[in-house]
Design an enzyme around this catalytic site. Structure first.
Site, PDB file in Angstrom:
ATOM      1  N   ARG A 173       0.857  -1.201   0.000  1.00  0.00           N
ATOM      2  CA  ARG A 173       0.000   0.000   0.000  1.00  0.00           C
ATOM      3  C   ARG A 173       0.891   1.249   0.000  1.00  0.00           C
ATOM      4  O   ARG A 173       0.587   2.250  -0.636  1.00  0.00           O
ATOM      5  CB  ARG A 173      -0.943   0.013   1.214  1.00  0.00           C
ATOM      6  CG  ARG A 173      -1.707   1.312   1.300  1.00  0.00           C
ATOM      7  CD  ARG A 173      -2.865   1.376   2.293  1.00  0.00           C
ATOM      8  NE  ARG A 173      -2.841   0.446   3.372  1.00  0.00           N
ATOM      9  CZ  ARG A 173      -2.159   0.617   4.511  1.00  0.00           C
ATOM     10  NH1 ARG A 173      -1.419   1.684   4.710  1.00  0.00           N
ATOM     11  NH2 ARG A 173      -2.211  -0.305   5.457  1.00  0.00           N
ATOM     12  N   TYR A 222     -14.881  16.923 -16.085  1.00  0.00           N
ATOM     13  CA  TYR A 222     -15.477  15.581 -16.132  1.00  0.00           C
ATOM     14  C   TYR A 222     -16.604  15.492 -15.084  1.00  0.00           C
ATOM     15  O   TYR A 222     -16.455  15.978 -13.954  1.00  0.00           O
ATOM     16  CB  TYR A 222     -14.370  14.539 -15.867  1.00  0.00           C
ATOM     17  CG  TYR A 222     -14.899  13.172 -15.563  1.00  0.00           C
ATOM     18  CD1 TYR A 222     -15.776  12.521 -16.445  1.00  0.00           C
ATOM     19  CD2 TYR A 222     -14.557  12.515 -14.387  1.00  0.00           C
ATOM     20  CE1 TYR A 222     -16.272  11.264 -16.149  1.00  0.00           C
ATOM     21  CE2 TYR A 222     -15.046  11.252 -14.085  1.00  0.00           C
ATOM     22  CZ  TYR A 222     -15.907  10.637 -14.974  1.00  0.00           C
ATOM     23  OH  TYR A 222     -16.410   9.397 -14.679  1.00  0.00           O
ATOM     24  N   ASP A 226      -5.487  19.262 -14.953  1.00  0.00           N
ATOM     25  CA  ASP A 226      -5.832  17.885 -15.311  1.00  0.00           C
ATOM     26  C   ASP A 226      -5.481  17.726 -16.790  1.00  0.00           C
ATOM     27  O   ASP A 226      -6.130  18.310 -17.658  1.00  0.00           O
ATOM     28  CB  ASP A 226      -7.325  17.642 -15.039  1.00  0.00           C
ATOM     29  CG  ASP A 226      -7.744  16.208 -15.343  1.00  0.00           C
ATOM     30  OD1 ASP A 226      -7.083  15.558 -16.173  1.00  0.00           O
ATOM     31  OD2 ASP A 226      -8.754  15.753 -14.771  1.00  0.00           O
ATOM     32  N   LYS A 252      -6.854   6.684 -19.435  1.00  0.00           N
ATOM     33  CA  LYS A 252      -7.057   7.176 -20.805  1.00  0.00           C
ATOM     34  C   LYS A 252      -5.775   7.035 -21.637  1.00  0.00           C
ATOM     35  O   LYS A 252      -5.274   5.956 -21.783  1.00  0.00           O
ATOM     36  CB  LYS A 252      -7.550   8.621 -20.748  1.00  0.00           C
ATOM     37  CG  LYS A 252      -8.574   8.883 -19.631  1.00  0.00           C
ATOM     38  CD  LYS A 252      -9.863   8.100 -19.852  1.00  0.00           C
ATOM     39  CE  LYS A 252     -10.940   8.537 -18.886  1.00  0.00           C
ATOM     40  NZ  LYS A 252     -11.396   7.549 -17.950  1.00  0.00           N
TER      41      LYS A 252
HETATM   42  O1  P1T Z   1     -12.075   7.372 -14.353  1.00  0.00           O
HETATM   43  P1  P1T Z   1     -10.911   7.819 -13.515  1.00  0.00           P
HETATM   44  O2  P1T Z   1      -9.629   7.149 -13.850  1.00  0.00           O
HETATM   45  O3  P1T Z   1     -11.212   7.799 -12.049  1.00  0.00           O
HETATM   46  O4  P1T Z   1     -10.629   9.360 -13.911  1.00  0.00           O
HETATM   47  C1  P1T Z   1     -11.543  10.402 -13.724  1.00  0.00           C
HETATM   48  C2  P1T Z   1     -11.308  11.493 -14.722  1.00  0.00           C
HETATM   49  C3  P1T Z   1     -10.550  12.591 -14.352  1.00  0.00           C
HETATM   50  N1  P1T Z   1     -10.289  13.597 -15.224  1.00  0.00           N
HETATM   51  C4  P1T Z   1     -10.760  13.566 -16.477  1.00  0.00           C
HETATM   52  C5  P1T Z   1     -10.478  14.711 -17.415  1.00  0.00           C
HETATM   53  C6  P1T Z   1     -11.525  12.475 -16.924  1.00  0.00           C
HETATM   54  O5  P1T Z   1     -11.959  12.486 -18.194  1.00  0.00           O
HETATM   55  C7  P1T Z   1     -11.815  11.417 -16.029  1.00  0.00           C
HETATM   56  C8  P1T Z   1     -12.651  10.254 -16.435  1.00  0.00           C
HETATM   57  N2  P1T Z   1     -13.415  10.479 -17.585  1.00  0.00           N
HETATM   58  C9  P1T Z   1     -14.271   9.579 -18.158  1.00  0.00           C
HETATM   59  C10 P1T Z   1     -14.514   8.362 -17.661  1.00  0.00           C
HETATM   60  C11 P1T Z   1     -14.953  10.061 -19.378  1.00  0.00           C
HETATM   61  O6  P1T Z   1     -15.540   9.234 -20.118  1.00  0.00           O
HETATM   62  O7  P1T Z   1     -14.908  11.260 -19.640  1.00  0.00           O
END
Ligand code: P1T
Length: 393
Positions: free
Chosen positions: A57, A109, A181, A206
Site C-alpha cells: 500500500r 469531467y 488535469d 485514458k
Molecule cells: O475514471 P478515472 O480514472 O477515475 O478518472 C476520472 C477522470 C478525471 N479527469 C478527467 C479529465 C476524466 O476524463 C476522467 C474520467 N473520464 C471519463 C470516464 C470520461 O468518459 O470522460
C-alpha cells in the site's frame, strides 16, 4: 552484465523516456522488462530493517518504476500513482484544511464535478468558473482568494482551452496554487509544469495507458512539501494501484508517442469531415482553425490529440440516441484515449451527474456527441459515422 542506469539526472527527449525511463534491467536477472512485484509485503531482516519496501500500500517496486517514467514525461521531481483519476482528486481535497476556498473549472469531467459538488462542498468552499475567461478569473481570484485553482484544458466535454502560462502567472500573483488535469492531452502534447502549473494530474485510464484495460491516476509536482502530504494521505487512506496495473501502464506508455500521433492524424481528418457535413451544426476540435481556443492551443501544445465534440443539427435527444445506436465500429461507451474509437452522449452518460439546468447553461445539450478517435483506419471510421448519419436524415 551491463547495468544501464535510470535516467535520473539525464536529459532524454520524451519519446525516449516513454520507452526507457524507469526501465533499467532487473538487478537479479537482467530481465529487460521490470518484474511485476505481485506481493503485499516485504521481508525484514530485523524489525525496521528492510530494502526500502515494507508494504505494497505504501510502496511497490513496479509502481516505483512507473512513477519514475511518468516523472520524466511530465518533467517533475515527484510523482504519485494511485488506483484511479478520482482518487487523485480525493487526495488533493484532503491536502487542504477545512473551509479552504477553491476554484474549479466549470466544464470538468462529470465525476470530478460530482466529487466537488456533492461530497467536498461540505468540507471546502468551492466555486466553479470558466477558466478561459482570464479577466473574470482575475476578479474572482482577487476577491475570493482561492488557495487552489483546478482546471482541465481541453475541458471535458466541450474542449475549451485555457492559457496555462497566463493563468498560472495570474494565480501565483495571488498566492493560489494551480492544478492542471492533463488527461485529454497526455504529456506528449502538453506539459503543464513547464508552463507554470504547480500540479499536473491524469486519469491514467485514458491516453497514458491507452488500451482500455486499466483504471489509474497520477499526480506530479516539483513541490516536495505537497508531494509528501499527498503520499502520506495515499498511504493512510489507501487508494494504491496494484502492481499488475502499474506494469500494464508501463507497457502501454512505451507506445505513447506513436499512439498520440495516430490519434491526432485520424482526429484531424474526421473533424474536418464533420465540419463540412450537412447534418452537423458545429464541431469542436482544438486543431481546427474555427475552434475559439485554437491560437492558444497552437502556442502551448505540440498537437491536439484525439477528442472531438460535435453538435447534430437535429436537436431532439431521440436523434442523438438513434445515431449512437447505429454506429458499429465506434463503441458506445464511457471513457476515452484507448486505441479503439469510442462514442458517447455526455448529457446521458459521462456528465449525467451535472444538473440539467447547469448542463444546458454550459452547452452540454441533447444534440452534443463526444468522440474519442482511435487509431483504426480512418476511412472505416468515417464510413461508420456516415451510416449513422443516414439513419437520422
Ligand atoms: O475514471 P478515472 O480514472 O477515475 O478518472 C476520472 C477522470 C478525471 N479527469 C478527467 C479529465 C476524466 O476524463 C476522467 C474520467 N473520464 C471519463 C470516464 C470520461 O468518459 O470522460
Amino acid at each position: 552484465m551491463t547495468k544501464r542506469k535510470s535516467n535520473k539526472g539525464q536529459k532524454w527527449n520524451l519519446k525516449t523516456s516513454t520507452i526507457h525511463a524507469g526501465g533499467h534491467p532487473d538487478k537479479e536477472t537482467g530481465a529487460i522488462i521490470p518484474p511485476i512485484y505481485q506481493t503485499s509485503t516485504f521481508v525484514q531482516s530485523s524489525p525496521g530493517k528492510h530494502k526500502g519496501y515494507e508494504y505494497s500500500r505504501s510502496h511497490n517496486p513496479t509502481r516505483s518504476r512507473l512513477e519514475e517514467c511518468l516523472s520524466a514525461l511530465e518533467n517533475a521531481k515527484y510523482c504519485l500513482v494511485t488506483s484511479s483519476g478520482m482518487s487523485i482528486a480525493m487526495l488533493m481535497m484532503h491536502v487542504f484544511p477545512k473551509d479552504t476556498p477553491m476554484l474549479v473549472g466549470d466544464d470538468v469531467y462529470g465525476g470530478t464535478y460530482r466529487l466537488f459538488k456533492s461530497i467536498f462542498d461540505e468540507y471546502h468552499n468551492i466555486k466553479f468558473i470558466d477558466t478561459t475567461d482570464t479577466k473574470a478569473l482575475e476578479v474572482m481570484i482577487r476577491e475570493f482568494k482561492p488557495k487552489l485553482l483546478w482546471l482541465e484544458t481541453p475541458t471535458n466535454p466541450l474542449l475549451k482551452i485555457t492559457d496555462i502560462k497566463a493563468t498560472t502567472k495570474l494565480a501565483r500573483k495571488y498566492k493560489c496554487l494551480t492544478l492542471v488535469d492533463n488527461t485529454f492531452m497526455s504529456p506528449y502534447f502538453q506539459r503543464p509544469l513547464n508552463l507554470g502549473a504547480d500540479f499536473v494530474m491524469h486519469s491514467m485510464t485514458k491516453y497514458i495507458n491507452g488500451h482500455s484495460d486499466v483504471v489509474g491516476g497520477t499526480i506530479l509536482t516539483n513541490n516536495k512539501k505537497y508531494y509528501e502530504k499527498l503520499w502520506y494521505l495515499q498511504n493512510s487512506i489507501g487508494p494504491s494501484q496494484s502492481p499488475f496495473d502499474s506494469w500494464l501502464v508501463l507497457r502501454g506508455l512505451k507506445t505513447l508517442a506513436v499512439r498520440m500521433e495516430a490519434h491526432q492524424k485520424n482526429a484531424m481528418i474526421i473533424a474536418k469531415w464533420l465540419e463540412s457535413h450537412k447534418q452537423v451544426e458545429s464541431v469542436l476540435y482544438p486543431g481546427l482553425k474555427s475552434h475559439p481556443g485554437h491560437k492558444i492551443a497552437k502556442k502551448q501544445n505540440t498537437g491536439y490529440a484525439g477528442m472531438i465534440t460535435f453538435f447534430l443539427k437535429k436537436k431532439e435527444v431521440k436523434f442523438s440516441k438513434t445515431f449512437l445506436s447505429k454506429v458499429k465500429l465506434f463503441v458506445l461507451a464511457e471513457s476515452l484515449g484507448g486505441v479503439e474509437s469510442l462514442i458517447e452522449h455526455p448529457a446521458i452518460m459521462t456528465h449525467a451527474s451535472i444538473p440539467k439546468k447547469t448542463r444546458e447553461e454550459l452547452g452540454i445539450t441533447d444534440n452534443l456527441i463526444r468522440l474519442s478517435i482511435g487509431i483504426e483506419d480512418v476511412n472505416d471510421l468515417i464510413q461508420d459515422l456516415e451510416v449513422a448519419f443516414k439513419t437520422i436524415r
